[in-house]
Design a protein around this motif. Structure first.
Motif, PDB file in Angstrom:
ATOM      1  N   CYS A 191       0.647  -1.304   0.041  1.00 36.91           N
ATOM      2  CA  CYS A 191      -0.036   0.019   0.140  1.00 36.91           C
ATOM      3  C   CYS A 191       0.749   1.395  -0.081  1.00 36.91           C
ATOM      4  O   CYS A 191       1.516   1.660   0.833  1.00 36.91           O
ATOM      5  CB  CYS A 191      -0.817   0.015   1.193  1.00 36.91           C
ATOM      6  SG  CYS A 191      -2.017   1.424   1.247  1.00 36.91           S
ATOM      7  N   TYR A 192       0.765   2.198  -1.000  1.00 41.60           N
ATOM      8  CA  TYR A 192       1.247   3.346  -0.997  1.00 41.60           C
ATOM      9  C   TYR A 192       1.028   4.454   0.192  1.00 41.60           C
ATOM     10  O   TYR A 192       1.326   5.187   0.389  1.00 41.60           O
ATOM     11  CB  TYR A 192       0.840   4.004  -2.424  1.00 41.60           C
ATOM     12  CG  TYR A 192       1.576   3.770  -3.560  1.00 41.60           C
ATOM     13  CD1 TYR A 192       2.964   3.009  -3.455  1.00 41.60           C
ATOM     14  CD2 TYR A 192       1.021   3.812  -4.830  1.00 41.60           C
ATOM     15  CE1 TYR A 192       3.557   2.579  -4.551  1.00 41.60           C
ATOM     16  CE2 TYR A 192       1.708   3.277  -6.076  1.00 41.60           C
ATOM     17  CZ  TYR A 192       3.068   2.811  -5.865  1.00 41.60           C
ATOM     18  OH  TYR A 192       3.731   2.200  -7.008  1.00 41.60           O
ATOM     19  N   ASN A 193      -0.064   4.136   0.475  1.00 43.51           N
ATOM     20  CA  ASN A 193      -0.523   4.919   1.911  1.00 43.51           C
ATOM     21  C   ASN A 193      -0.346   4.340   2.899  1.00 43.51           C
ATOM     22  O   ASN A 193      -0.825   5.128   4.305  1.00 43.51           O
ATOM     23  CB  ASN A 193      -2.326   5.248   1.689  1.00 43.51           C
ATOM     24  CG  ASN A 193      -2.506   5.884   0.502  1.00 43.51           C
ATOM     25  OD1 ASN A 193      -1.761   7.140   0.401  1.00 43.51           O
ATOM     26  ND2 ASN A 193      -3.306   5.650  -0.493  1.00 43.51           N
ATOM     27  N   CYS A 199      -5.230   0.014   2.051  1.00 43.49           N
ATOM     28  CA  CYS A 199      -6.339   1.106   1.818  1.00 43.49           C
ATOM     29  C   CYS A 199      -7.368   0.637   0.739  1.00 43.49           C
ATOM     30  O   CYS A 199      -8.609   1.082   0.937  1.00 43.49           O
ATOM     31  CB  CYS A 199      -5.549   2.407   1.339  1.00 43.49           C
ATOM     32  SG  CYS A 199      -5.112   2.548  -0.301  1.00 43.49           S
ATOM     33  N   GLY A 200      -6.781  -0.181  -0.069  1.00 42.26           N
ATOM     34  CA  GLY A 200      -7.571  -0.741  -1.097  1.00 42.26           C
ATOM     35  C   GLY A 200      -7.961   0.300  -2.300  1.00 42.26           C
ATOM     36  O   GLY A 200      -8.481  -0.186  -3.296  1.00 42.26           O
ATOM     37  N   CYS A 202      -5.501   2.747  -3.397  1.00 36.52           N
ATOM     38  CA  CYS A 202      -4.199   3.190  -4.140  1.00 36.52           C
ATOM     39  C   CYS A 202      -4.148   2.192  -5.403  1.00 36.52           C
ATOM     40  O   CYS A 202      -4.335   1.250  -5.203  1.00 36.52           O
ATOM     41  CB  CYS A 202      -2.961   3.318  -3.108  1.00 36.52           C
ATOM     42  SG  CYS A 202      -2.268   1.986  -2.866  1.00 36.52           S
ATOM     43  N   CYS A 205      -2.647  -0.982  -4.138  1.00 32.40           N
ATOM     44  CA  CYS A 205      -3.408  -1.997  -3.495  1.00 32.40           C
ATOM     45  C   CYS A 205      -4.435  -2.406  -4.430  1.00 32.40           C
ATOM     46  O   CYS A 205      -4.743  -3.786  -4.558  1.00 32.40           O
ATOM     47  CB  CYS A 205      -4.294  -1.199  -2.569  1.00 32.40           C
ATOM     48  SG  CYS A 205      -3.499  -1.121  -1.092  1.00 32.40           S
TER      49      CYS A 205
HETATM   50 ZN    ZN Z   1      -3.085   1.346  -0.621  1.00 32.44          ZN
END
Ligand code: ZN
Length: 227
Positions: A191-193, A199-200, A202, A205
């Protein structure tokens, strides 16, 4: 050490490099593999922790090498704290703002220098031409040219292995399962966040979720009992 083939895996702590580690264990043997991880000023220290955890699950050595110059050069969402990752999937006309110019070239050059000192002649990297991002330093042609350059510049035999180069995410997931890498993938970071559960939304994800869905396999990261 004998002339047995040994390999150095560039391990980022992500899904692809984790899969590559298991490919290398299968290909070279469990006593012939070690890993290198670059601390390049990525915003999320969790990536480094993931790499270390994964190396320990796979029972291989991991060396962290600091390269903290990318942020000083500015301009991308993975090293700059004030740039937000673009949540839209990219068009093929433009590179995403997660592109860190020269990252893989620099990583592999450092990895080759490290390998040289240890008399290791095989580098393994998870770059893939099929990746959604179209990073130019992930392409087969770039890797072929870099391998040639490293051979000349180090004057030694060196091979860059790219087991995922032409695989889709679905194929990569199936490969990881076959090689026994799912338990390590539970600790990989995508996940980039930097969220858990992921987060699902980005791009990273979304791509990961699609790969597992298409493969018909539940992502072990989502099953992991956090903490
Ligand atoms: Zn993410």
């Amino acid at each position: 050490m004998s002339d047995k083939q040994r390999a150095l895996v560039v391990l980022s702590g992500g899904q692809d490099s984790t899969t590559c580690l298991y490919w290398a264990l299968d290909h070279f043997g469990k006593d012939s593999v070690e890993t290198i991880t670059f601390d390049y000023g990525q915003r999320h220290i969790i990536e480094l922790k993931s790499a270390q955890k994964i190396a320990s699950i796979a029972n291989v050595a991991n060396t962290v090498i600091p390269i903290n110059s990318f942020a000083a050069m500015g301009g991308n969402a993975l090293t700059d704290t004030d740039i937000k990752v673009d949540n839209s999937l990219e068009t093929d006309t433009q590179l995403p703002n997660t592109f860190v110019p020269g990252r893989n070239l620099i990583f592999l050059t450092f990895a080759a220098a490290f390998a040289y000192n240890k008399n290791i002649h095989n580098l393994v990297t998870g770059v893939a031409q099929t990746d959604y991002s179209g990073y130019p330093d992930c392409r087969q042609k770039t890797m072929e040219a870099l391998e040639k350059t490293l051979k000349l510049g180090l004057e030694c035999k060196i091979t860059i292995h790219t087991p995922l180069m032409f695989k889709s995410k679905k194929e990569t997931v199936i490969m990881a399962k076959k090689l026994g890498g799912l338990s390590a993938l539970a600790h990989s970071h995508t996940c980039y966040n930097n969220q858990y559960p992921p987060c699902g939304s980005c791009p990273a994800c979304q791509l990961r979720a699609k790969g597992f869905k298409d493969a018909g396999i539940t992502d072990p990261l989502l099953q992991k009992n956090h903490g």
